[in-house]
Scaffold this active site. Structure first.
Site, PDB file in Angstrom:
ATOM      1  N   SER A   1       0.808  -1.337  -0.170  1.00 31.68           N
ATOM      2  CA  SER A   1       0.081   0.084  -0.008  1.00 31.68           C
ATOM      3  C   SER A   1       0.700   1.414   0.018  1.00 31.68           C
ATOM      4  O   SER A   1       1.740   1.490   0.928  1.00 31.68           O
ATOM      5  CB  SER A   1      -0.947  -0.050   1.197  1.00 31.68           C
ATOM      6  OG  SER A   1      -1.038   1.277   1.495  1.00 31.68           O
TER       7      SER A   1
ATOM      8  N   HIS B   1      -1.117  -1.516  -4.192  1.00 40.21           N
ATOM      9  CA  HIS B   1      -2.674  -1.012  -3.565  1.00 40.21           C
ATOM     10  C   HIS B   1      -2.503   0.627  -3.374  1.00 40.21           C
ATOM     11  O   HIS B   1      -1.829   1.077  -2.931  1.00 40.21           O
ATOM     12  CB  HIS B   1      -2.663  -1.703  -2.276  1.00 40.21           C
ATOM     13  CG  HIS B   1      -3.957  -1.413  -1.554  1.00 40.21           C
ATOM     14  ND1 HIS B   1      -5.126  -2.393  -1.798  1.00 40.21           N
ATOM     15  CD2 HIS B   1      -4.190  -0.728  -0.541  1.00 40.21           C
ATOM     16  CE1 HIS B   1      -6.025  -1.945  -0.889  1.00 40.21           C
ATOM     17  NE2 HIS B   1      -5.423  -1.077  -0.109  1.00 40.21           N
TER      18      HIS B   1
ATOM     19  N   ASP C   1      -4.732   3.547  -1.928  1.00 42.01           N
ATOM     20  CA  ASP C   1      -5.904   3.949  -1.105  1.00 42.01           C
ATOM     21  C   ASP C   1      -6.297   5.390  -1.372  1.00 42.01           C
ATOM     22  O   ASP C   1      -5.797   6.200  -1.132  1.00 42.01           O
ATOM     23  CB  ASP C   1      -5.343   3.900   0.484  1.00 42.01           C
ATOM     24  CG  ASP C   1      -5.216   2.354   0.882  1.00 42.01           C
ATOM     25  OD1 ASP C   1      -5.950   1.559   0.932  1.00 42.01           O
ATOM     26  OD2 ASP C   1      -3.749   2.313   1.266  1.00 42.01           O
TER      27      ASP C   1
ATOM     28  N   MET D   1      -8.988   8.232  -0.218  1.00 39.61           N
ATOM     29  CA  MET D   1     -10.057   8.541   0.807  1.00 39.61           C
ATOM     30  C   MET D   1     -10.413   9.822   0.723  1.00 39.61           C
ATOM     31  O   MET D   1      -9.734  10.655   0.047  1.00 39.61           O
ATOM     32  CB  MET D   1      -9.294   8.446   2.125  1.00 39.61           C
ATOM     33  CG  MET D   1      -8.498   7.073   2.268  1.00 39.61           C
ATOM     34  SD  MET D   1      -7.672   7.133   4.072  1.00 39.61           S
ATOM     35  CE  MET D   1      -6.681   5.689   3.972  1.00 39.61           C
TER      36      MET D   1
ATOM     37  N   HIS E   1      -8.442   0.932  -4.079  1.00 45.89           N
ATOM     38  CA  HIS E   1      -9.452   0.558  -2.901  1.00 45.89           C
ATOM     39  C   HIS E   1      -9.988   2.083  -2.570  1.00 45.89           C
ATOM     40  O   HIS E   1      -9.286   3.157  -2.144  1.00 45.89           O
ATOM     41  CB  HIS E   1      -8.464   0.221  -1.685  1.00 45.89           C
ATOM     42  CG  HIS E   1      -9.294   0.136  -0.189  1.00 45.89           C
ATOM     43  ND1 HIS E   1      -8.733   0.081   0.837  1.00 45.89           N
ATOM     44  CD2 HIS E   1     -10.426   0.224  -0.209  1.00 45.89           C
ATOM     45  CE1 HIS E   1      -9.447  -0.234   1.962  1.00 45.89           C
ATOM     46  NE2 HIS E   1     -10.552  -0.004   1.373  1.00 45.89           N
TER      47      HIS E   1
ATOM     48  N   MET F   1     -12.202   4.353  -0.321  1.00 40.32           N
ATOM     49  CA  MET F   1     -12.954   4.574   1.118  1.00 40.32           C
ATOM     50  C   MET F   1     -13.553   5.938   0.812  1.00 40.32           C
ATOM     51  O   MET F   1     -13.018   7.237   1.384  1.00 40.32           O
ATOM     52  CB  MET F   1     -11.756   4.692   1.936  1.00 40.32           C
ATOM     53  CG  MET F   1     -11.165   3.340   2.524  1.00 40.32           C
ATOM     54  SD  MET F   1      -9.595   2.998   3.118  1.00 40.32           S
ATOM     55  CE  MET F   1      -8.697   3.438   1.590  1.00 40.32           C
TER      56      MET F   1
ATOM     57  N   MET G   1     -11.234  -5.704   5.620  1.00 37.09           N
ATOM     58  CA  MET G   1     -10.614  -4.661   6.026  1.00 37.09           C
ATOM     59  C   MET G   1     -10.284  -5.630   7.415  1.00 37.09           C
ATOM     60  O   MET G   1     -11.053  -6.084   8.463  1.00 37.09           O
ATOM     61  CB  MET G   1     -11.176  -3.519   6.510  1.00 37.09           C
ATOM     62  CG  MET G   1     -11.452  -2.625   5.452  1.00 37.09           C
ATOM     63  SD  MET G   1      -9.818  -2.254   4.311  1.00 37.09           S
ATOM     64  CE  MET G   1      -8.876  -1.409   5.631  1.00 37.09           C
TER      65      MET G   1
ATOM     66  N   GLY H   1      -2.563   4.038   7.746  1.00 38.52           N
ATOM     67  CA  GLY H   1      -1.760   2.942   7.939  1.00 38.52           C
ATOM     68  C   GLY H   1      -1.105   2.993   9.230  1.00 38.52           C
ATOM     69  O   GLY H   1      -1.257   3.691  10.102  1.00 38.52           O
ATOM     70  N   GLY H   2      -0.493   1.786   9.280  1.00 39.11           N
ATOM     71  CA  GLY H   2       0.348   1.544  10.557  1.00 39.11           C
ATOM     72  C   GLY H   2      -0.639   1.140  12.113  1.00 39.11           C
ATOM     73  O   GLY H   2      -0.297   1.188  13.135  1.00 39.11           O
TER      74      GLY H   2
ATOM     75  N   ASP I   1      -6.551  -6.445   4.275  1.00 36.05           N
ATOM     76  CA  ASP I   1      -5.864  -5.126   4.435  1.00 36.05           C
ATOM     77  C   ASP I   1      -5.921  -4.739   5.744  1.00 36.05           C
ATOM     78  O   ASP I   1      -7.113  -4.418   6.366  1.00 36.05           O
ATOM     79  CB  ASP I   1      -6.613  -4.163   3.411  1.00 36.05           C
ATOM     80  CG  ASP I   1      -5.978  -2.942   3.087  1.00 36.05           C
ATOM     81  OD1 ASP I   1      -5.005  -2.606   3.832  1.00 36.05           O
ATOM     82  OD2 ASP I   1      -6.617  -2.237   2.603  1.00 36.05           O
TER      83      ASP I   1
ATOM     84  N   GLY J   1       1.404  -2.080   4.183  1.00 32.96           N
ATOM     85  CA  GLY J   1       2.008  -0.645   3.890  1.00 32.96           C
ATOM     86  C   GLY J   1       3.323  -0.434   4.834  1.00 32.96           C
ATOM     87  O   GLY J   1       4.380  -0.580   4.448  1.00 32.96           O
TER      88      GLY J   1
HETATM   89  C1  DX5 Z   1      -6.124   1.536   5.622  1.00 35.15           C
HETATM   90  C2  DX5 Z   1      -5.770   1.121   4.246  1.00 35.15           C
HETATM   91  C3  DX5 Z   1      -4.589   0.132   4.049  1.00 35.15           C
HETATM   92  C4  DX5 Z   1      -3.464   0.614   4.825  1.00 35.15           C
HETATM   93  C5  DX5 Z   1      -2.636  -0.502   5.101  1.00 35.15           C
HETATM   94  O1  DX5 Z   1      -7.330   2.512   5.621  1.00 35.15           O
HETATM   95  O2  DX5 Z   1      -6.696   0.667   3.545  1.00 35.15           O
HETATM   96  O3  DX5 Z   1      -4.267  -0.218   2.780  1.00 35.15           O
HETATM   97  O4  DX5 Z   1      -2.573   1.377   4.010  1.00 35.15           O
HETATM   98  O5  DX5 Z   1      -1.481  -0.154   5.899  1.00 35.15           O
HETATM   99  P1  DX5 Z   1      -0.822  -0.807   7.255  1.00 35.15           P
HETATM  100  O6  DX5 Z   1      -0.281  -2.331   6.221  1.00 35.15           O
HETATM  101  O7  DX5 Z   1       0.150  -0.165   7.562  1.00 35.15           O
HETATM  102  O8  DX5 Z   1      -2.203  -1.281   7.937  1.00 35.15           O
HETATM  103 ZN    ZN Z   2      -6.509  -0.182   1.443  1.00 35.09          ZN
END
Ligand code: DX5
Ligand code: ZN
Length: 213
Positions: free
Chosen positions: A6, A31, A33, A35, A64, A66, A135, A142-143, A173, A195
């Site tokens: 990601s 990937h 994201d 948002m 993806h 969101m 999810m 992330g993180g 994810d 990510g």
């Molecule tokens: C969260 C995202 C993920 C995120 C995953 O809303 O959809 O794709 O970047 O990142 P990690 O692996 O850091 O949880």
């Molecule tokens: Zn994602």
């Protein structure tokens, strides 16, 4: 196991170089994201940055969404021709129509379920999608920490797909790393998104390989 890094955790000041590096390190998909600041309390990137990411990537894109207004965002990314566009079932009132719309544009459609949304919501949808994204964190950042409750959802979905002989991939994810990957694989996932685990490591190849079990 296929691995989709990601780019949310990539260095946005040096995005194309990070993308080239993860592709060379063995990423299967990239990937992305997207948002909107409404469906989730965060804002990320729009079509111009995604276009640049597509140019830098040697692997297919996995977008993806969101977002609240799914159709508006789907339309922004059609030209880029990603492999997948996935959107959240929690937001779209007519998911089957949206799935057909994405497929009519030559893109593989997929549905995303938040951690609290039951797999049973997919009963009348699973036959129409190419991928389901589960999810394993609350979307937006992330993180975060992997939520173990998703393991049961992965195996329930695996059974649903296998029993009905459906061709649909399971992607997971959020919070995935070298410690929880074995449980995710045993539960029946096909693709993992990661990510923070990949981009915070100083050796992308080793971290990607550790997920390919
Ligand atoms: C969260 C995202 C993920 C995120 C995953 O809303 O959809 O794709 O970047 O990142 P990690 O692996 O850091 O949880
Ligand atoms: Zn994602």
């Amino acid at each position: 196991m296929y691995v989709a890094p990601s780019i949310l955790s990539a260095n946005f000041g040096n995005l194309s170089s990070d993308i080239t590096k993860v592709c060379e390190a063995g990423a299967d998909l990239l990937h992305i994201d997207v948002m909107d600041g409404h469906f989730v309390p965060n804002l990320t990137i729009g079509p111009s940055v995604v276009k640049a990411a597509a140019k830098a990537s040697s692997v297919p894109l996995d977008i993806h969404l969101m977002v609240k207004n799914v159709k508006f965002f789907v339309d922004l990314f059609l030209d880029i021709k990603p492999k997948f566009i996935t959107f959240h079932i929690e937001e779209e009132k007519h998911p089957l129509r949206m799935i057909e719309y994405i497929r009519d544009h030559g893109i593989s459609p997929g549905i995303v379920l938040n951690p609290h949304t039951p797999v049973s919501m997919l009963e009348h949808i699973i036959h129409s999608v190419d991928i389901v994204l589960l999810m394993s964190v609350n979307p937006g950042f992330g993180g975060q920490k992997f939520m173990p409750l998703v393991l049961k959802k992965i195996s329930t979905l695996r059974d649903m797909i296998d029993k009905n002989n459906i061709k649909c991939m399971i992607e997971v994810d959020g919070g995935i790393n070298g410690l929880n990957i074995a449980d995710i694989e045993i539960a029946g996932a096909d693709i993992v998104v990661a990510g923070n685990y990949i981009f915070s490591s100083n050796d992308y190849k080793t971290s990607i390989n550790s997920l390919k079990i």
